[in-house]
Design an enzyme around this catalytic site. Structure first.
Site, PDB file in Angstrom:
ATOM      1  CD1 TRP A 150       1.822  40.535 -25.637  1.00 19.95           C
ATOM      2  CD2 TRP A 150       0.857  38.526 -25.552  1.00 19.95           C
ATOM      3  NE1 TRP A 150       1.091  40.476 -24.492  1.00 19.95           N
ATOM      4  CE2 TRP A 150       0.489  39.253 -24.400  1.00 19.95           C
ATOM      5  CE3 TRP A 150       0.366  37.229 -25.713  1.00 19.95           C
ATOM      6  CZ2 TRP A 150      -0.356  38.725 -23.425  1.00 19.95           C
ATOM      7  CZ3 TRP A 150      -0.459  36.712 -24.726  1.00 19.95           C
ATOM      8  CH2 TRP A 150      -0.808  37.450 -23.604  1.00 19.95           C
ATOM      9  CG  HIS A 151       1.214  37.084 -32.492  1.00 18.15           C
ATOM     10  ND1 HIS A 151       0.133  36.366 -32.970  1.00 18.15           N
ATOM     11  CD2 HIS A 151       1.581  36.488 -31.335  1.00 18.15           C
ATOM     12  CE1 HIS A 151      -0.148  35.385 -32.122  1.00 18.15           C
ATOM     13  NE2 HIS A 151       0.724  35.442 -31.130  1.00 18.15           N
ATOM     14  CE1 TYR A 152       7.473  42.974 -29.789  1.00 22.21           C
ATOM     15  CE2 TYR A 152       5.365  42.864 -28.642  1.00 22.21           C
ATOM     16  CZ  TYR A 152       6.739  42.808 -28.619  1.00 22.21           C
ATOM     17  OH  TYR A 152       7.400  42.578 -27.431  1.00 22.21           O
TER      18      TYR A 152
END
Length: 578
Positions: free
Chosen positions: A512-514
């Site tokens: 989820w660190h896009y």
């Protein structure tokens, strides 16, 4: 959202498997501003919004950066904060550590998380709730490295003050229980030195970071930062989906307001006041901000014309540089009871991989009941457990069909070097655009993953972890189990069981660190102003160019909202001395 730590894999582990301003000047709200959550005087459903209204600042996205930014700007100006989701306070799945995975597995239209499947076949999520990803993630709180601060051209003193402002409300020192203590000792045992104890700082070695979950297991989110806001100067409209930015074009485009729809589909317009300092600020995340820019006519002209969108500014770099830090992992079934835990200790290696873990009692029978759209693709591309060799099949069946105690040890690579792009799919801002991240396109990323997985295996096999693993289950069986789980929609290859390179590619997940899509130096300048457009900024993870900050980015994204808000107040000449 954009969102903080580990995606569908953590779903498996969590829910189902054994988740320079002068030295004497900075901005603080007056104590009389404080209103406790849920901010009833100013946070309301957008159906009650007037058809037309005017504000000094209109912020699109009440997420990780947007809440901090709105609270700060309300110290000296009128602010409208538009959030497409609802409040995080009445949902126990959000507020309690035990409910972590349930928000991510809920793909209903009203869910606080919106399912996203990239063209790479990797599953991730977008936040749809006040507080953004901080209301959905695994809670790990850690600052960016000093190198990241330097490359970002930030004022270190103001950065420090902004982090502290955030930490007073949301950050806590976690209390390590048995499993997380064993992982921490295992990291040290296999050489992730030195032992840095508890710290928010990003330092090579093993450390225990902060958490947005307090010691009672209650989550604290970016929405809590709105207690700093002046209730008389801020309005928060919930369930408000911004469809486009409005522009005046008198030689050079200038943002003038936004159009948004409420939950009943009614259209509303918010305009900027005539104050020349007024601005529209996008804080809709790494998917939402470039998407809204394109829907508003700012982006690659050829693509926009093909969708029938009038061109405000041909800006080919909007939607480019989309990157997602790849995450790979092992599930470690435990013969002994195991506590509920999310990310607490972390190993920061010298080769660009971060090691983290989580644990709980897990039930994997859900894997047979995945949402139909995902299940069909999983059957098409995944590995059927019934097709595994008989040696491995029994162990996999035991994992999939029986509730058990388990932990997950994962590695995430820094960077990454590989990146992709975002394209519009429809003209409705509620719909996901097409996103491509190109995981492991660059060999440097794959090399980091292999080294990281080697470290994960070492930690799992360490003496410190002996209590939490079955002594006769080899690492190969754990690898084969991961290959059998429906963690993404990517093809499986037979030699993945013997090649960590192929294993990384086949079992890659989003953490989820896009980030990227409106990058500094390409779409916005170092003050986060959109190049060649007046009165428009972007303040969120879409602006990150070279990395996602720290091992987990939420602390820095909240800090960025406060930091930019203070810089804007300085430009206005509105500042408080202490």
């Amino acid at each position: 959202m954009n969102l903080g730590v580990f995606q569908v894999m953590i779903l498996i582990c969590w829910r189902f498997v054994p988740a320079a301003i002068a030295a004497t000047i900075f901005f603080l709200p007056s104590p009389c501003y404080s209103e406790p959550a849920p901010f009833a005087s100013f946070a309301k459903n957008s159906v009650s919004a007037p058809p037309v209204a005017y504000y000094d600042y209109i912020i699109v996205g009440g997420g990780t950066a947007g809440c901090a930014l709105a609270a700060t700007l309300s110290e000296a100006a009128t602010v409208l904060l538009l959030e497409r989701g609802g409040l995080p306070y009445n949902d126990p799945r959000i507020s309690n550590v035990a409910g972590f995975a349930y928000t991510l597995s809920d793909i209903s239209p009203g869910s606080p998380s919106q399912l996203v499947i990239s063209t790479d076949g990797v599953i991730t999520h977008r936040a749809r709730v006040l507080g953004g990803g901080t209301a959905l993630n695994a809670g790990f709180y850690t600052r960016a490295s000093s190198e990241f601060v330097t490359r970002s051209r930030w004022d270190p003193k103001l950065v420090e003050e902004s982090y502290e402002w955030v930490e007073k409300v949301v950050a806590h020192e976690p209390q390590l229980q048995q499993f997380q203590s064993a992982v921490r000792e295992g990291m040290l045992e296999v050489g992730m030195m030195p032992d840095n104890g508890f710290t928010y700082e990003h330092i090579q070695g093993t450390k225990t970071g902060g958490s947005t979950f307090d010691r009672n297991g209650k989550r604290h989110t970016a929405a809590d930062l709105l207690q700093y806001a002046d209730p008389a100067k801020i309005a928060v409209h919930l369930h408000a989906t911004v469809q486009r930015i409005l522009f005046k074009n008198q030689g050079k485009p200038r943002a003038d307001g936004v159009e948004f729809r409420d939950s009943l589909g009614a259209s509303h317009t918010a305009y900027l006041t005539k104050d020349p300092r007024s601005e529209v600020i996008l804080a809709a995340g790494a998917i939402g901000s470039p998407q809204l820019m394109m829907l508003s006519g700012v982006g690659p002209a050829e693509q926009l014309r093909s969708k029938g969108i009038d061109i405000v500014l041909d800006q080919p770099m909007v939607g480019q540089g989309m990157a997602d830090n790849p995450m790979n992992a092992l599930i470690i079934p435990s013969p002994n009871p195991i506590e509920i835990s999310l990310i607490q200790p972390v190993g920061i290696t010298p080769f660009g991989s971060y090691i983290e873990s989580a644990s709980r009692s897990i039930d994997l029978t859900w894997a047979l009941k995945l949402p139909e759209g995902i299940t069909n693709k999983t059957k098409q591309y995944g590995v059927d457990p019934n097709a595994l060799t008989s040696t491995v099949k029994g162990f996999v069946d035991r994992i999939l069909r029986s509730p058990l105690q388990a932990g997950i040890i994962l590695e995430k690579i820094m960077g990454p070097v590989s990146s992709g792009h975002l394209e519009l799919l429809t003209l409705d801002a509620k719909d996901n655009p097409l996103v491509t991240f190109n995981y492991f396109k660059e060999p440097e990323d794959l090399e980091k993953c292999v080294k990281g997985m080697e470290m994960v295996i070492k930690v799992a096999k360490s003496r410190a972890m002996a209590r939490y693993r079955y002594p006769l289950v080899p690492a190969q069986a754990l690898i084969n189990t991961m290959l059998a789980l429906p963690i993404n929609l990517r093809p499986r290859h037979l030699f993945s069981t013997l090649s960590l390179e192929q294993y990384c590619k086949d079992t890659v997940m989003s953490i989820w660190h896009y980030h990227g899509g409106c990058q500094v130096g390409k779409v916005v300048d170092y003050d986060y102003k959109v190049v060649d457009i007046d009165a428009l900024r972007v303040v969120d993870s879409s602006t990150f160019t070279f990395d996602s900050p720290g091992t987990n980015p939420q602390a820095t994204v909240m800090m960025l909202g406060r930091y930019v808000g203070q810089r804007i107040l300085q430009e206005r000449g509105s500042r408080k001395k202490i």
